[in-house]
Design a protein around this motif. Sequence first.
Motif, short mmCIF file in Angstrom:
data_model
loop_
_atom_site.label_atom_id
_atom_site.label_comp_id
_atom_site.label_asym_id
_atom_site.label_seq_id
_atom_site.Cartn_x
_atom_site.Cartn_y
_atom_site.Cartn_z
N GLY A 33 26.48 -16.06 -23.30
CA GLY A 33 26.06 -14.90 -24.08
C GLY A 33 26.41 -13.58 -23.45
N VAL A 39 31.33 -16.51 -22.68
CA VAL A 39 30.93 -16.57 -24.08
C VAL A 39 29.75 -17.53 -24.24
CG1 VAL A 39 31.66 -17.12 -26.43
CG2 VAL A 39 33.25 -16.00 -24.86
N ARG A 40 29.81 -18.67 -23.57
CA ARG A 40 28.75 -19.68 -23.70
C ARG A 40 27.40 -19.13 -23.21
NH1 ARG A 40 31.44 -23.21 -21.47
NH2 ARG A 40 32.35 -24.04 -23.40
N GLN A 62 34.07 -18.90 -29.24
CA GLN A 62 33.83 -19.94 -28.24
C GLN A 62 34.94 -20.99 -28.26
OE1 GLN A 62 30.86 -20.20 -25.98
NE2 GLN A 62 32.64 -21.24 -25.09
N LEU A 87 34.24 -7.57 -29.64
CA LEU A 87 33.20 -8.16 -28.79
C LEU A 87 32.12 -7.14 -28.44
CD1 LEU A 87 35.95 -9.60 -26.61
CD2 LEU A 87 34.27 -11.13 -27.60
N ASP A 120 28.19 -6.87 -25.93
CA ASP A 120 27.20 -7.52 -25.07
C ASP A 120 25.82 -7.36 -25.70
OD1 ASP A 120 26.45 -4.90 -24.60
OD2 ASP A 120 27.23 -4.85 -22.54
N ASP A 121 24.77 -7.70 -24.97
CA ASP A 121 23.42 -7.63 -25.52
C ASP A 121 22.99 -6.21 -25.88
OD1 ASP A 121 22.98 -10.35 -25.41
OD2 ASP A 121 22.12 -10.30 -23.39
N GLN A 142 31.43 -16.17 -34.14
CA GLN A 142 30.95 -16.61 -32.83
C GLN A 142 31.51 -17.98 -32.48
OE1 GLN A 142 29.34 -14.80 -30.63
NE2 GLN A 142 29.37 -16.48 -29.13
N TRP A 146 29.27 -12.15 -23.44
CA TRP A 146 30.03 -11.48 -24.48
C TRP A 146 29.94 -12.28 -25.76
CZ3 TRP A 146 30.94 -6.71 -23.52
CH2 TRP A 146 31.22 -6.28 -22.22
N LYS A 147 29.74 -11.57 -26.86
CA LYS A 147 29.56 -12.21 -28.16
C LYS A 147 30.50 -11.58 -29.19
CE LYS A 147 25.31 -10.93 -27.98
NZ LYS A 147 23.88 -10.66 -28.28
#
Length: 348
Positions: free
Chosen positions: A139, A136-137, A163, A117, A119-120, A159, A141-142
Amino acid sequence: MNDELPLPHHFDPQRVGEVWKVPYEGRAREARQWAQEHDLRPSSEDRFRIALLLVDVQNTFCTPGFELYVAGRSGTGAVDDNRRLAGFIYRNLGVITEITATFDTHQALQIFHATFLVDDQGQHPSPYTLLSAEDVRSGRWKFNASAAGSLGIDPDYGQRHLQHYVDELERRQKFQLTIWPFHAMLGGIGHALVSSIEEAAFFHSIARYSRPNYMMKGFNPLTEHYSAVGPEIRTGPDGKVIGEKSAKFFQKLHDFDALLVAGQAKSHCVGWTVADLLEEARAHDHELVEKVYLLEDCTSPVVVPGAIDYTDEADAAFQSFAKAGIHLVRSTEPIATWPGIRLTSPAK
């Protein structure tokens, strides 16, 4: 065969929290002498067959200083558990027919490890981070697209799988996805059985001519695998099966007269294993439930001070198991006194 055996001279309860190389040849000679001295018969002659299931009794969970040491609230949980467990195996060497052990088995790129995982900013989550479906939804954590090629999937699928996975955990009221420290790494010393338990299982194998049954679990990178019976989530976002339940453990309820369960952790791998066994038994023959015995003093819950504490959840689960007909027993009580146990001496 109803009498418990003394502890062999080589067993030192104070060393249970240590790691060492088992002296196999010496222990094998001692085990054969022990069998002769105490008139132990081959396990194949047992009339009342008892299987002991050890769930993830590995250094990674049970040895202080290792990655996910299960300390419980006492701080010494897994060491105390294994001190009792090793003593239990030795005292009951003559009536335990088979020892089965599961091994949590992981690599770095798995859904519950930080590398899966980002993050941005491209940063990985810290250990013990809990991920909700909304995390997750939104964003927060991706899926880490850099891991896609090694996992044999494309970033979009990764991804969507992430989710789907956290959504399914919430729908099924399971624990939130937890980012665990790297642990039970295949090929590492943390993956190995605790030395004192490995030694006891080896001693049993020689003394009773009983081949231990060792099983790996948790290698699939796309799902958690707390229960020995099967993974947490068994299908991907497109309905494709990514993991299935194993019938091996349920089969033991048919093949043996009693299945004893111990190991780590009470709140996770032990608890979910028993829950799955209970579900399977109820679906086929409820009388099978009464064959299961939980060594409640040989397991502890996950507790990380200041982060997580699953003690209450674990205790509640065990009480629900008892209400369903599973036996809660203590390793310090003679097996012969447990309900439903009918020990007899094998024919000479």
